[in-house]
Write a protein that holds these residues in place. Structure first.
Motif, PDB file in Angstrom:
ATOM      1  N   ARG A 316      14.257  10.506  16.340  1.00  0.00           N
ATOM      2  CA  ARG A 316      14.784   9.977  15.078  1.00  0.00           C
ATOM      3  C   ARG A 316      13.803   9.014  14.431  1.00  0.00           C
ATOM      4  O   ARG A 316      13.537   9.075  13.217  1.00  0.00           O
ATOM      5  CB  ARG A 316      16.111   9.262  15.330  1.00  0.00           C
ATOM      6  N   ARG A 317      13.264   8.100  15.229  1.00  0.00           N
ATOM      7  CA  ARG A 317      12.327   7.117  14.681  1.00  0.00           C
ATOM      8  C   ARG A 317      11.066   7.799  14.167  1.00  0.00           C
ATOM      9  O   ARG A 317      10.526   7.431  13.110  1.00  0.00           O
ATOM     10  CB  ARG A 317      11.979   6.076  15.748  1.00  0.00           C
ATOM     11  N   HIS A 318      10.594   8.797  14.901  1.00  0.00           N
ATOM     12  CA  HIS A 318       9.391   9.495  14.463  1.00  0.00           C
ATOM     13  C   HIS A 318       9.638  10.270  13.175  1.00  0.00           C
ATOM     14  O   HIS A 318       8.801  10.265  12.259  1.00  0.00           O
ATOM     15  CB  HIS A 318       8.905  10.446  15.556  1.00  0.00           C
ATOM     16  N   LEU A 319      10.777  10.947  13.079  1.00  0.00           N
ATOM     17  CA  LEU A 319      11.089  11.691  11.864  1.00  0.00           C
ATOM     18  C   LEU A 319      11.216  10.761  10.658  1.00  0.00           C
ATOM     19  O   LEU A 319      10.797  11.112   9.543  1.00  0.00           O
ATOM     20  CB  LEU A 319      12.368  12.502  12.048  1.00  0.00           C
ATOM     21  N   THR A 320      11.785   9.595  10.857  1.00  0.00           N
ATOM     22  CA  THR A 320      11.882   8.621   9.762  1.00  0.00           C
ATOM     23  C   THR A 320      10.501   8.201   9.287  1.00  0.00           C
ATOM     24  O   THR A 320      10.216   8.158   8.075  1.00  0.00           O
ATOM     25  CB  THR A 320      12.688   7.385  10.217  1.00  0.00           C
ATOM     26  N   LEU A 321       9.633   7.885  10.240  1.00  0.00           N
ATOM     27  CA  LEU A 321       8.256   7.526   9.894  1.00  0.00           C
ATOM     28  C   LEU A 321       7.544   8.691   9.227  1.00  0.00           C
ATOM     29  O   LEU A 321       6.858   8.522   8.199  1.00  0.00           O
ATOM     30  CB  LEU A 321       7.502   7.112  11.156  1.00  0.00           C
ATOM     31  N   ALA A 322       7.688   9.888   9.799  1.00  0.00           N
ATOM     32  CA  ALA A 322       6.987  11.056   9.263  1.00  0.00           C
ATOM     33  C   ALA A 322       7.433  11.365   7.840  1.00  0.00           C
ATOM     34  O   ALA A 322       6.601  11.628   6.955  1.00  0.00           O
ATOM     35  CB  ALA A 322       7.228  12.264  10.171  1.00  0.00           C
ATOM     36  N   GLU A 323       8.734  11.339   7.600  1.00  0.00           N
ATOM     37  CA  GLU A 323       9.230  11.671   6.266  1.00  0.00           C
ATOM     38  C   GLU A 323       8.703  10.695   5.225  1.00  0.00           C
ATOM     39  O   GLU A 323       8.227  11.095   4.161  1.00  0.00           O
ATOM     40  CB  GLU A 323      10.757  11.672   6.265  1.00  0.00           C
ATOM     41  N   ALA A 324       8.774   9.396   5.532  1.00  0.00           N
ATOM     42  CA  ALA A 324       8.306   8.397   4.570  1.00  0.00           C
ATOM     43  C   ALA A 324       6.806   8.504   4.335  1.00  0.00           C
ATOM     44  O   ALA A 324       6.331   8.469   3.182  1.00  0.00           O
ATOM     45  CB  ALA A 324       8.667   7.000   5.064  1.00  0.00           C
ATOM     46  N   THR A 325       6.042   8.671   5.393  1.00  0.00           N
ATOM     47  CA  THR A 325       4.586   8.703   5.275  1.00  0.00           C
ATOM     48  C   THR A 325       4.120   9.961   4.565  1.00  0.00           C
ATOM     49  O   THR A 325       3.254   9.911   3.666  1.00  0.00           O
ATOM     50  CB  THR A 325       3.938   8.608   6.664  1.00  0.00           C
TER      51      THR A 325
END
Length: 337
Positions: A316-325
């Motif tokens: 979840r944390r990685h997907l949040t970072l990936a989507e924003a970046t």
């Protein structure tokens, strides 16, 4: 309002991230996969060897159970990781027809579960087998992706012929999947901690910490391996330095982008010191924002090899970072072009 990823980009989660949970068998693999779709990412990339007991010839009933479970939570499968067992003994390779027969049940299962594609390592199939598979790929509405990762840069002599073969086929049903483990600016912080505890020499540790992309570092790694001085307790982890961790930049992908239909957003931990996690995502978002890419981008966690963390939280944390970046860098690239 925060920017959104471009239309035609689909963020996914790989069931590989939950490999330790699946292996522990405290919950069924089917429940874990449907749970991913229900609470982490609606679209899941499937590692069928972890999920279907009947793999590599998945039984219809087992496939249907997963399909129905996913439908109940409005989830779906993107890509299924296929397997090609090429050898019947250490020295005897399967003939072409047997290799085809080995793959066909996997393709039919992928279609039955509702997947859009299947995945193989780059070059494993070979041109003859790819040509035999083409009619079935069209019939089943599947894409076969050949994956490059780690140190398999497009210019690598072991990789370039397979990429050329895909280009010559000129078939939208045979594409490339790029794992961004190719694009590592530095080694993961938690990996370096494990290696340091494992007893590597201070000189090599300094190189790994500060000069990962320096060709001299690769030479030093190879020299230590050949000398037999790799501490036994970290020997498996050490091999990542030669195989799974890459030194390429996004510019190395430019020429093959027309062949690429999917990415693995490989991450090892979430310590972003110096942009170790976010920089490859930022560079990739800019590259794809300028190219008109469409396809899947899948969060794939490789760090459970040495980290005991909750895969749901990590993904979840990685997907949040990936989507924003990805969204920010794609928007910036589009605005400047």
């Amino acid at each position: 309002m925060a920017p959104e990823i471009p239309f035609g980009w689909t963020l996914c989660a790989s069931s590989f991230n939950w490999a330790p949970d699946i292996i522990s068998a405290r919950r069924t693999a089917r429940d874990i996969v449907t749970g991913i779709a229900a609470s982490v990412a609606q679209t899941v990339e499937l590692e069928p060897g972890l999920v279907w007991r009947s793999f590599p010839a998945p039984q219809d009933a087992e496939v249907d159970q997963l399909r129905h479970g996913l439908a109940a939570v409005r989830g779906r499968i993107s890509i299924v990781g296929a397997s090609l067992d090429d050898f019947t003994s250490p020295v005897e390779r399967r003939p072409l027809q047997e290799r085809l027969d080995f793959l066909v049940p996997q393709l039919r299962a992928a279609h039955r579960v509702g997947a859009s594609g299947v995945r193989l390592p780059i070059g494993q199939a070979g041109t003859e087998l790819l040509m035999l598979l083409q009619p079935l790929l069209h019939e089943l509405d599947l894409v076969l992706y050949e994956e490059i990762q780690g140190q398999q840069a497009p210019g690598n002599p072991a990789v370039a012929p397979a990429l050329d073969a895909i280009a010559r086929l000129a078939d939208e049903r045979v594409r490339v999947l790029v794992d961004i483990s190719m694009l590592m600016p530095a080694l993961p912080v938690t990996y370096l901690e494990e290696m340091r505890k494992g007893g590597l020499s201070p000189d090599l540790m300094a190189r790994l910490e500060n000069d990962w992309r320096d060709p001299a570092t690769h030479n030093a790694i190879t020299a230590v391996l050949r000398s037999g001085n790799v501490p036994p307790r970290i020997h498996t982890l050490f091999m990542n330095l030669l195989i799974r961790f890459g030194r390429s930049g996004t510019a190395d992908l430019q020429d093959i982008l027309p062949l690429v239909g999917a990415f693995h957003l490989k991450f090892w931990d979430l310590d972003d010191d110096g942009g170790r996690v976010s920089r490859p995502l930022r560079d990739l978002g800019g590259l794809l924002g300028r190219s008109g890419f469409t396809g899947t981008l899948t969060s794939e966690w490789g760090g459970h090899e040495w980290l005991q963390k909750d895969p749901t939280e990590m993904t979840r944390r990685h997907l949040t970072l990936a989507e924003a970046t990805l969204a920010q860098s794609a928007l910036a690239a589009t605005a400047s072009s």
